[in-house]
Design a protein around this motif. Structure first.
Motif, PDB file in Angstrom:
ATOM      1  N   THR A 291      32.798  27.260  36.180  1.00  0.00           N
ATOM      2  CA  THR A 291      33.780  27.984  36.985  1.00  0.00           C
ATOM      3  C   THR A 291      34.482  29.066  36.179  1.00  0.00           C
ATOM      4  O   THR A 291      34.733  30.170  36.664  1.00  0.00           O
ATOM      5  N   GLY A 292      34.804  28.774  34.910  1.00  0.00           N
ATOM      6  CA  GLY A 292      35.501  29.747  34.078  1.00  0.00           C
ATOM      7  C   GLY A 292      34.716  31.024  33.894  1.00  0.00           C
ATOM      8  O   GLY A 292      35.277  32.129  33.957  1.00  0.00           O
ATOM      9  N   LEU A 293      33.421  30.897  33.680  1.00  0.00           N
ATOM     10  CA  LEU A 293      32.591  32.082  33.500  1.00  0.00           C
ATOM     11  C   LEU A 293      32.478  32.880  34.794  1.00  0.00           C
ATOM     12  O   LEU A 293      32.427  34.112  34.781  1.00  0.00           O
ATOM     13  N   MET A 294      32.441  32.191  35.917  1.00  0.00           N
ATOM     14  CA  MET A 294      32.388  32.898  37.188  1.00  0.00           C
ATOM     15  C   MET A 294      33.696  33.664  37.432  1.00  0.00           C
ATOM     16  O   MET A 294      33.689  34.777  37.955  1.00  0.00           O
ATOM     17  N   ASP A 295      34.806  33.056  37.027  1.00  0.00           N
ATOM     18  CA  ASP A 295      36.091  33.751  37.145  1.00  0.00           C
ATOM     19  C   ASP A 295      36.108  35.003  36.270  1.00  0.00           C
ATOM     20  O   ASP A 295      36.666  36.038  36.652  1.00  0.00           O
ATOM     21  N   GLU A 296      35.506  34.906  35.102  1.00  0.00           N
ATOM     22  CA  GLU A 296      35.463  36.054  34.199  1.00  0.00           C
ATOM     23  C   GLU A 296      34.658  37.194  34.808  1.00  0.00           C
ATOM     24  O   GLU A 296      34.976  38.379  34.633  1.00  0.00           O
ATOM     25  N   LEU A 297      33.607  36.854  35.549  1.00  0.00           N
ATOM     26  CA  LEU A 297      32.823  37.871  36.227  1.00  0.00           C
ATOM     27  C   LEU A 297      33.684  38.636  37.228  1.00  0.00           C
ATOM     28  O   LEU A 297      33.609  39.867  37.334  1.00  0.00           O
ATOM     29  N   GLY A 298      34.515  37.885  37.961  1.00  0.00           N
ATOM     30  CA  GLY A 298      35.440  38.550  38.877  1.00  0.00           C
ATOM     31  C   GLY A 298      36.412  39.453  38.151  1.00  0.00           C
ATOM     32  O   GLY A 298      36.770  40.529  38.639  1.00  0.00           O
ATOM     33  N   LYS A 299      36.831  39.042  36.951  1.00  0.00           N
ATOM     34  CA  LYS A 299      37.744  39.858  36.150  1.00  0.00           C
ATOM     35  C   LYS A 299      37.088  41.178  35.748  1.00  0.00           C
ATOM     36  O   LYS A 299      37.729  42.248  35.793  1.00  0.00           O
ATOM     37  N   VAL A 300      35.824  41.123  35.329  1.00  0.00           N
ATOM     38  CA  VAL A 300      35.111  42.345  34.955  1.00  0.00           C
ATOM     39  C   VAL A 300      35.123  43.338  36.112  1.00  0.00           C
ATOM     40  O   VAL A 300      35.395  44.530  35.937  1.00  0.00           O
ATOM     41  N   LYS A 301      34.861  42.843  37.297  1.00  0.00           N
ATOM     42  CA  LYS A 301      34.827  43.714  38.476  1.00  0.00           C
ATOM     43  C   LYS A 301      36.206  44.310  38.752  1.00  0.00           C
ATOM     44  O   LYS A 301      36.340  45.505  39.036  1.00  0.00           O
ATOM     45  N   ARG A 302      37.253  43.492  38.638  1.00  0.00           N
ATOM     46  CA  ARG A 302      38.605  43.996  38.913  1.00  0.00           C
ATOM     47  C   ARG A 302      39.024  45.060  37.906  1.00  0.00           C
ATOM     48  O   ARG A 302      39.656  46.064  38.266  1.00  0.00           O
ATOM     49  N   VAL A 303      38.685  44.853  36.638  1.00  0.00           N
ATOM     50  CA  VAL A 303      39.051  45.827  35.595  1.00  0.00           C
ATOM     51  C   VAL A 303      38.307  47.140  35.808  1.00  0.00           C
ATOM     52  O   VAL A 303      38.889  48.227  35.679  1.00  0.00           O
ATOM     53  N   VAL A 304      37.032  47.062  36.145  1.00  0.00           N
ATOM     54  CA  VAL A 304      36.255  48.283  36.384  1.00  0.00           C
ATOM     55  C   VAL A 304      36.852  49.065  37.550  1.00  0.00           C
ATOM     56  O   VAL A 304      36.938  50.296  37.523  1.00  0.00           O
TER      57      VAL A 304
END
Length: 394
Positions: A291-304
């Motif tokens: 789950t943590g890694l999937m959350d990080e993927l969402g973070k990458v998208k939000r930052v971009v």
């Protein structure tokens, strides 16, 4: 007469004669009795020393430093490697159709053989349905295909090989749904490039797909920047740089362990600075159970998205994984808005029906397919070309 005076005179004459002979004897050329003076000796020695010390002219060895009397030729910088010119995306799937036909022959030819049987009873239809399910079409889709085919057979009556092929072709194309928009959005927005994120689990071919997609776009005349946001593996960034160097696409990377979101952000910033058409961001191979890694993927998208909108989130799936790949797709769809599927390794499996199932489950189209290990084996997906290939159409 005084003879004594006469004798003395004769003696003196004799002395003078013999003495003159010795005084005027000839000397050998170049011989002198005199010792050279100190000045002459020193001058001669100096001249001789100068002559000996004067170096002979000779060529300097290659690479020797330049002297005051001769300049070394300038060293030319090594020539840059010649960039490759990839083929355009148009017609790629058609060019790779023979390879696709070989890999999917079990699926297509098996269905044609069953439908062409002399007797189509319930057992035959059950076998057709089982063949579809085995090809990863999915239970629901397989049942629907069989029902539709049974109806057509009853209505049309005849079942010549041409008629059977036509019915099956029409049904498979309808299930793949040619109406879906399969275009990959790569057009820039004014001064902002289009941004594509490539996501998926380890082993599906994400980084390779990122590099191949960059080649596809360069072949179409686009300028591309690649972002190596898989910072958990230095080899992934190295691999991406190799892909980029072949076609002149710069790669933005950071040290191993760096924040993936910052790499993605910097890649988009560089794309904007250089006026690139498209930025493609390779992300780490997320384990769908983490789950943590999937959350990080969402973070990458939000930052971009603070820099530019994300036009595509392409999920890379291995066509050979079947139901497991479908479970992966569901988890990713929950974490981030998937806009399209890239189906890799389609050349090595007879289970092409996964295309139908994954589209039905996620509601997003398959946009690209990988049909080999070559650099130009990634192709835009076309429903009709795919069905024609597996049914052996000319």
């Amino acid at each position: 007469m005084d003879y004594s005076i006469f004798a003395v005179a004769i003696f003196l004459i004799a002395v003078l004669v013999f003495g003159g002979v010795f005084l005027i004897r000839p000397r050998r050329p170049g011989v002198t009795d005199e010792k050279p003076s100190a000045e002459v000796t020193d001058a001669t020695t100096a001249e001789a020393g100068t002559a000996v010390a004067e170096p002979e002219e000779r060529e300097e060895p290659a690479g020797a430093p330049a002297t005051a009397t001769a300049e070394a030729p300038p060293v030319e910088a090594p020539a840059a490697p010649e960039l490759e010119t990839p083929p355009p995306s148009a017609g790629r799937l058609v060019r790779l159709r023979a390879r696709l036909a070989r890999s999917q022959s079990t699926f297509g030819q098996g269905l044609l053989s069953l439908l062409s049987a002399d007797k189509l009873d319930d057992d035959a239809w059950d076998e057709i349905e089982d063949t579809l399910i085995t090809a990863d079409v999915g239970v629901t889709a397989a049942s629907q295909i069989v029902d539709n085919l049974r109806t057509k057979v009853k209505v049309q009556g005849g079942r010549t090989p041409e008629e059977v092929r036509g019915m099956l072709r029409e049904e498979l194309i309808a299930q793949i749904d040619p109406r879906l928009d399969r275009a990959v959005r790569t057009d820039p927005h004014g001064d902002r490039p289009a941004v594509l994120m490539i996501v998926g689990v380890n082993g599906t071919g994400k980084t390779t797909t990122t590099g191949k997609l960059g080649r596809v776009l360069v072949g179409d005349g686009r300028s591309v920047v690649l972002g190596a946001a898989d910072t958990f593996r230095a080899a992934a960034a190295d691999q991406l740089e190799t892909w980029g160097s072949r076609v002149g696409a710069p790669v933005v990377r950071k040290d191993e362990g760096a924040d993936p979101a910052s790499v993605a952000f910097d890649a988009v910033a560089r794309g904007m600075d250089e006026g690139a058409d498209t930025v493609i961001i390779d992300t780490a191979g997320r384990l769908h159970t983490k789950t943590g890694l999937m959350d990080e993927l969402g973070k990458v998208k939000r930052v971009v998205e603070k820099k530019s909108q994300v036009d595509e989130v392409l999920l890379v799936l291995d066509a050979t994984t079947g139901q497991n790949g479908l479970r992966q797709a569901r988890v990713f769809a929950e974490a981030v808005n998937i806009t399209g599927i890239v189906l890799t390794k389609l050349d090595g499996t007879a289970k092409g029906g996964i295309i139908i199932q994954v589209q039905r489950e996620l509601g997003v189209p398959v946009k690209l397919v990988g049909l080999g290990e070559g650099p130009d084996d990634l192709a835009p997906f076309d429903a009709e070309a795919f069905v024609d290939a597996i049914l052996g159409e000319d």
